[in-house]
Motif scaffolding. Structure first.
Motif, short mmCIF file in Angstrom:
data_model
loop_
_atom_site.label_atom_id
_atom_site.label_comp_id
_atom_site.label_asym_id
_atom_site.label_seq_id
_atom_site.Cartn_x
_atom_site.Cartn_y
_atom_site.Cartn_z
N ILE A 11 51.74 1.86 5.87
CA ILE A 11 52.90 2.51 5.27
C ILE A 11 53.41 1.70 4.08
CG2 ILE A 11 55.32 3.15 5.63
CD1 ILE A 11 54.59 3.87 8.50
N THR A 14 50.92 2.00 1.21
CA THR A 14 50.95 3.35 0.63
C THR A 14 52.21 3.54 -0.21
OG1 THR A 14 49.72 4.21 2.53
CG2 THR A 14 50.85 5.81 1.13
N ILE A 206 55.94 9.09 0.22
CA ILE A 206 56.33 8.02 1.14
C ILE A 206 57.10 6.91 0.43
CG2 ILE A 206 55.36 6.09 2.48
CD1 ILE A 206 53.35 7.95 3.64
N ALA A 210 59.49 4.33 2.34
CA ALA A 210 58.57 3.38 2.97
C ALA A 210 59.32 2.22 3.63
CB ALA A 210 57.57 2.86 1.94
N LEU A 213 60.99 3.38 6.78
CA LEU A 213 60.00 3.63 7.84
C LEU A 213 59.51 2.32 8.45
CD1 LEU A 213 57.77 6.50 6.37
CD2 LEU A 213 59.26 6.61 8.37
#
Length: 230
Positions: A11, A14, A206, A210, A213
């Motif tokens: 994550i 990305t 994302i 990010a 998350l």
């Protein structure tokens, strides 16, 4: 914990790719002529063309670059609308009043008379002041709508461009991670390339979340770990 650590790393990586792609889009603003900053301006220009005669009277035939320069530089919307309104007031006279009368849905002759007094600096009646105010309100409403469309177009197209950049970067990284024979035909559909495309497509959506998350997953993993120990 190894699995959750891997998910967190994916994550974070990305999201980092998405941020890098968006930064590259911002870098395109340095292209002569405004680059990606010009995206969306057509909506503003379409509205400005409704009173182009008034703008031309105010600042000459090159009125469009004047408005465009403020859009490219990212000035506040209220400032840009205020500048256009000032130019319209500057260019309003009996010869140019017809365009604004059509926009404000007012009597052209009445507006022409009020414009003549405005140019001469003569005192206007309350009705004439209200008439000009009505025209300005109509102009501002159209400009507000144009800026809404322009800003939405810029956001959407900039995100699409960032997504394309992210996909290309992810595909290149995927292909360079391991030596492979020349690519031809259906070999493009191998696992590594598809993974690169997937990562690229997810990168931009994302990127803004990010960090949240990663934080949420880290806290959740710690909570689960503590529960198991208990």
């Amino acid at each position: 914990m190894q699995n959750i650590d891997m998910v967190i790393a994916v994550i974070a990586a990305t999201g980092g790719l998405g941020l890098a792609a968006m930064s590259l889009v911002d870098a395109f603003k340095a292209v002569p002529g405004g680059g990606v900053s010009r995206i969306g301006f057509r909506h503003i220009r379409d509205v400005a063309l409704l009173f182009d005669t008034v703008l031309e009277r105010a600042v000459g035939a090159q009125w469009e670059p004047v408005i465009l320069s403020h859009w490219i530089n990212g000035r506040a919307r209220s400032d840009q609308i205020g500048i256009v309104r000032s130019l319209l007031r500057l260019g309003l006279n009996p010869d140019t009043s017809d365009q604004l009368a059509a926009i404000g849905n007012v009597d052209p002759k009445a507006l022409s008379s009020a414009a003549g007094k405005l140019v001469k600096g003569a005192a206007m009646t309350e009705a004439e002041v209200n008439l000009i105010g009505r025209v300005e309100a109509a102009v501002e409403a159209r400009l507000d709508a144009a800026f809404d469309l322009a800003e939405q177009a810029y956001r959407n197209q900039a995100r699409i461009l960032a997504g394309v950049i992210a996909v290309v970067l992810a595909m290149i990284a995927s292909l360079l991670m391991e030596a492979r024979p020349a690519i031809s035909g259906l070999e493009w559909l191998d696992t590594r390339l598809l993974l690169g495309v997937l990562v690229g497509l997810l990168a931009v959506p994302i990127a803004p979340i990010a960090k949240d998350l990663v934080s949420a997953l880290t806290v959740a993993a710690s909570a689960v770990k503590s529960t198991r120990r208990a």
